[in-house]
Motif scaffolding. Structure first.
Motif, PDB file in Angstrom:
ATOM      1  N   PRO A 134       0.818  -1.215   0.000  1.00 36.72           N
ATOM      2  CA  PRO A 134       0.000   0.000   0.000  1.00 36.72           C
ATOM      3  C   PRO A 134       0.858   1.274   0.000  1.00 36.72           C
ATOM      4  CG  PRO A 134      -0.943  -1.598   1.488  1.00 36.72           C
ATOM      5  CD  PRO A 134       0.392  -2.156   1.042  1.00 36.72           C
ATOM      6  N   ARG A 135       1.980   1.253   0.693  1.00 41.66           N
ATOM      7  CA  ARG A 135       2.883   2.412   0.694  1.00 41.66           C
ATOM      8  C   ARG A 135       3.439   2.668  -0.707  1.00 41.66           C
ATOM      9  NH1 ARG A 135       8.632   3.382   2.238  1.00 41.66           N
ATOM     10  NH2 ARG A 135       8.689   5.547   2.980  1.00 41.66           N
TER      11      ARG A 135
ATOM     12  N   ALA B 118      -3.464   6.315  -9.015  1.00 43.01           N
ATOM     13  CA  ALA B 118      -3.873   5.764  -7.719  1.00 43.01           C
ATOM     14  C   ALA B 118      -4.651   4.467  -7.907  1.00 43.01           C
ATOM     15  CB  ALA B 118      -4.706   6.787  -6.949  1.00 43.01           C
ATOM     16  N   GLU B 119      -5.576   4.448  -8.844  1.00 45.02           N
ATOM     17  CA  GLU B 119      -6.381   3.250  -9.071  1.00 45.02           C
ATOM     18  C   GLU B 119      -5.541   2.109  -9.635  1.00 45.02           C
ATOM     19  OE1 GLU B 119      -9.066   0.463  -9.009  1.00 45.02           O
ATOM     20  OE2 GLU B 119      -9.306   2.423  -8.064  1.00 45.02           O
ATOM     21  N   LEU B 120      -4.727   2.391 -10.650  1.00 41.99           N
ATOM     22  CA  LEU B 120      -3.927   1.333 -11.257  1.00 41.99           C
ATOM     23  C   LEU B 120      -2.881   0.786 -10.288  1.00 41.99           C
ATOM     24  CD1 LEU B 120      -3.442   2.666 -14.900  1.00 41.99           C
ATOM     25  CD2 LEU B 120      -5.166   1.064 -14.017  1.00 41.99           C
ATOM     26  N   ALA B 121      -2.282   1.652  -9.485  1.00 37.19           N
ATOM     27  CA  ALA B 121      -1.296   1.192  -8.507  1.00 37.19           C
ATOM     28  C   ALA B 121      -1.962   0.347  -7.426  1.00 37.19           C
ATOM     29  CB  ALA B 121      -0.568   2.385  -7.892  1.00 37.19           C
ATOM     30  N   THR B 122      -3.130   0.763  -6.977  1.00 37.29           N
ATOM     31  CA  THR B 122      -3.865  -0.030  -5.985  1.00 37.29           C
ATOM     32  C   THR B 122      -4.221  -1.396  -6.555  1.00 37.29           C
ATOM     33  OG1 THR B 122      -4.729   1.952  -4.923  1.00 37.29           O
ATOM     34  CG2 THR B 122      -5.943  -0.096  -4.542  1.00 37.29           C
ATOM     35  N   ASN B 123      -4.655  -1.434  -7.811  1.00 36.40           N
ATOM     36  CA  ASN B 123      -4.959  -2.708  -8.451  1.00 36.40           C
ATOM     37  C   ASN B 123      -3.713  -3.586  -8.574  1.00 36.40           C
ATOM     38  OD1 ASN B 123      -7.625  -2.053  -8.683  1.00 36.40           O
ATOM     39  ND2 ASN B 123      -7.586  -1.745 -10.894  1.00 36.40           N
ATOM     40  N   ALA B 124      -2.574  -2.978  -8.907  1.00 34.63           N
ATOM     41  CA  ALA B 124      -1.331  -3.748  -9.031  1.00 34.63           C
ATOM     42  C   ALA B 124      -0.955  -4.375  -7.689  1.00 34.63           C
ATOM     43  CB  ALA B 124      -0.205  -2.847  -9.535  1.00 34.63           C
ATOM     44  N   VAL B 125      -1.119  -3.616  -6.619  1.00 34.38           N
ATOM     45  CA  VAL B 125      -0.782  -4.112  -5.284  1.00 34.38           C
ATOM     46  C   VAL B 125      -1.791  -5.160  -4.816  1.00 34.38           C
ATOM     47  CG1 VAL B 125      -0.636  -3.400  -2.856  1.00 34.38           C
ATOM     48  CG2 VAL B 125       0.495  -2.042  -4.629  1.00 34.38           C
ATOM     49  N   THR B 126      -3.055  -4.960  -5.139  1.00 40.28           N
ATOM     50  CA  THR B 126      -4.110  -5.855  -4.677  1.00 40.28           C
ATOM     51  C   THR B 126      -4.219  -7.117  -5.525  1.00 40.28           C
ATOM     52  OG1 THR B 126      -5.353  -3.937  -3.906  1.00 40.28           O
ATOM     53  CG2 THR B 126      -6.578  -5.991  -4.144  1.00 40.28           C
ATOM     54  N   HIS B 127      -4.188  -6.966  -6.847  1.00 41.65           N
ATOM     55  CA  HIS B 127      -4.458  -8.094  -7.741  1.00 41.65           C
ATOM     56  C   HIS B 127      -3.234  -8.588  -8.501  1.00 41.65           C
ATOM     57  CE1 HIS B 127      -8.656  -7.293  -6.945  1.00 41.65           C
ATOM     58  NE2 HIS B 127      -8.512  -6.055  -7.384  1.00 41.65           N
ATOM     59  N   GLY B 128      -2.191  -7.779  -8.606  1.00 40.61           N
ATOM     60  CA  GLY B 128      -1.037  -8.148  -9.417  1.00 40.61           C
ATOM     61  C   GLY B 128       0.202  -8.462  -8.615  1.00 40.61           C
TER      62      GLY B 128
ATOM     63  N   PRO C  25       3.802  -8.026 -12.107  1.00 41.62           N
ATOM     64  CA  PRO C  25       4.283  -9.340 -12.532  1.00 41.62           C
ATOM     65  C   PRO C  25       3.215 -10.408 -12.738  1.00 41.62           C
ATOM     66  CG  PRO C  25       4.742  -9.016 -10.204  1.00 41.62           C
ATOM     67  CD  PRO C  25       4.158  -7.737 -10.722  1.00 41.62           C
ATOM     68  N   ARG C  26       1.934 -10.092 -12.544  1.00 44.51           N
ATOM     69  CA  ARG C  26       0.879 -11.100 -12.667  1.00 44.51           C
ATOM     70  C   ARG C  26       0.147 -10.946 -13.985  1.00 44.51           C
ATOM     71  NH1 ARG C  26      -1.879 -13.387  -7.868  1.00 44.51           N
ATOM     72  NH2 ARG C  26      -2.886 -14.645  -9.436  1.00 44.51           N
ATOM     73  N   GLY C  27       0.504 -11.759 -14.953  1.00 43.09           N
ATOM     74  CA  GLY C  27      -0.163 -11.712 -16.247  1.00 43.09           C
ATOM     75  C   GLY C  27      -1.395 -12.591 -16.324  1.00 43.09           C
ATOM     76  N   ASP C  28      -1.633 -13.385 -15.278  1.00 47.58           N
ATOM     77  CA  ASP C  28      -2.780 -14.291 -15.296  1.00 47.58           C
ATOM     78  C   ASP C  28      -4.052 -13.640 -14.778  1.00 47.58           C
ATOM     79  OD1 ASP C  28      -1.725 -14.134 -12.700  1.00 47.58           O
ATOM     80  OD2 ASP C  28      -2.370 -16.167 -12.182  1.00 47.58           O
ATOM     81  N   ARG C  29      -3.952 -12.424 -14.264  1.00 46.87           N
ATOM     82  CA  ARG C  29      -5.136 -11.719 -13.757  1.00 46.87           C
ATOM     83  C   ARG C  29      -5.269 -10.412 -14.522  1.00 46.87           C
ATOM     84  NH1 ARG C  29      -5.972 -11.916  -7.513  1.00 46.87           N
ATOM     85  NH2 ARG C  29      -8.049 -11.554  -8.273  1.00 46.87           N
ATOM     86  N   LEU C  30      -5.916 -10.472 -15.675  1.00 45.22           N
ATOM     87  CA  LEU C  30      -6.028  -9.311 -16.552  1.00 45.22           C
ATOM     88  C   LEU C  30      -7.263  -8.490 -16.223  1.00 45.22           C
ATOM     89  CD1 LEU C  30      -5.117 -10.970 -19.969  1.00 45.22           C
ATOM     90  CD2 LEU C  30      -3.624  -9.711 -18.412  1.00 45.22           C
ATOM     91  N   PRO C  31      -7.090  -7.165 -16.105  1.00 37.19           N
ATOM     92  CA  PRO C  31      -8.279  -6.325 -15.933  1.00 37.19           C
ATOM     93  C   PRO C  31      -9.045  -6.269 -17.243  1.00 37.19           C
ATOM     94  CG  PRO C  31      -6.330  -4.950 -16.126  1.00 37.19           C
ATOM     95  CD  PRO C  31      -5.870  -6.385 -16.133  1.00 37.19           C
ATOM     96  N   HIS C  32     -10.299  -5.994 -17.141  1.00 36.23           N
ATOM     97  CA  HIS C  32     -11.130  -5.881 -18.336  1.00 36.23           C
ATOM     98  C   HIS C  32     -12.052  -4.679 -18.161  1.00 36.23           C
ATOM     99  CE1 HIS C  32     -13.320  -8.296 -15.394  1.00 36.23           C
ATOM    100  NE2 HIS C  32     -14.410  -7.795 -15.918  1.00 36.23           N
ATOM    101  N   HIS C  33     -12.577  -4.228 -19.279  1.00 36.09           N
ATOM    102  CA  HIS C  33     -13.496  -3.095 -19.218  1.00 36.09           C
ATOM    103  C   HIS C  33     -14.720  -3.537 -18.437  1.00 36.09           C
ATOM    104  CE1 HIS C  33     -11.368  -0.286 -21.813  1.00 36.09           C
ATOM    105  NE2 HIS C  33     -10.886  -1.369 -22.358  1.00 36.09           N
ATOM    106  N   PRO C  34     -14.989  -2.870 -17.335  1.00 40.64           N
ATOM    107  CA  PRO C  34     -16.024  -3.339 -16.416  1.00 40.64           C
ATOM    108  C   PRO C  34     -17.439  -3.025 -16.892  1.00 40.64           C
ATOM    109  CG  PRO C  34     -15.069  -1.318 -15.611  1.00 40.64           C
ATOM    110  CD  PRO C  34     -14.303  -1.689 -16.855  1.00 40.64           C
ATOM    111  N   PRO C  35     -18.377  -3.887 -16.493  1.00 37.80           N
ATOM    112  CA  PRO C  35     -19.778  -3.571 -16.752  1.00 37.80           C
ATOM    113  C   PRO C  35     -20.236  -2.507 -15.754  1.00 37.80           C
ATOM    114  CG  PRO C  35     -19.613  -5.588 -15.509  1.00 37.80           C
ATOM    115  CD  PRO C  35     -18.205  -5.161 -15.838  1.00 37.80           C
ATOM    116  N   THR C  36     -21.399  -1.976 -15.962  1.00 35.33           N
ATOM    117  CA  THR C  36     -21.958  -1.014 -15.011  1.00 35.33           C
ATOM    118  C   THR C  36     -22.173  -1.726 -13.677  1.00 35.33           C
ATOM    119  OG1 THR C  36     -23.058   0.112 -16.807  1.00 35.33           O
ATOM    120  CG2 THR C  36     -23.862   0.582 -14.589  1.00 35.33           C
TER     121      THR C  36
END
Length: 147
Positions: free
Chosen positions: A24-25, A56-66, A90-101
């Motif tokens: 998170p830091r 902020a969002e992409l970094a949080t996602n990288a820390v949380t999911h990647g 480093p996590r290529g197996d968890r790809l973000p996708h364009h989210p639904p509403t």
């Protein structure tokens, strides 16, 4: 005597890259570094504010999911006519996708909607050997160009 017009010099693209810890830091530091760098480049305030939210969002996602233990993520910024934000984890197996509403009940899952709303374009590309890079492109808004 022949006079030739002076060649037009274009400003070279400005770049910034930093490897950060997957904590998170590290995510907070990515946001801070992006804002500080864009201020040093005299980027318009509107662009800087939008970039701050996207990073902020992409970094949080990288820390949380990647996150992969012992490996960090990389933030890269390139600014010329557009701002290109790249966040590689480093996590290529968890790809973000364009989210639904989103539905009203979930407490998460809205971050990529924010990224979609703020970026002119975003996509995920493979980063061999096993990672991924999320790329966001932001243009200077018409409001910022008028000031």
């Amino acid at each position: 005597m022949n006079q030739h017009p002076a060649p037009q010099l274009t400003t070279p693209a400005r770049t910034f890259t930093q490897l950060l810890p997957s904590t998170p830091r590290g995510a907070r530091l990515a946001r801070h570094l992006a804002v500080t760098t864009l201020h040093s480049w005299d980027a318009p305030p509107d662009l800087t504010e939008r970039a701050e939210l996207v990073v902020a969002e992409l970094a949080t996602n990288a820390v949380t999911h990647g996150r992969v233990p012992g490996r960090g993520f990389r933030l890269s910024l390139t600014y010329d006519d557009l701002l290109r934000i790249e966040l590689t984890d480093p996590r290529g197996d968890r790809l973000p996708h364009h989210p639904p509403t989103p539905t009203p009940l979930p407490t998460g899952g809205r971050g990529l909607l924010l990224v979609s709303a703020l970026c002119d374009h975003w996509e995920t590309v493979a980063h061999p050997p096993g990672g991924k890079t999320v790329v966001g492109l932001l243009s200077v808004s018409a409001i910022a160009e008028q000031t």
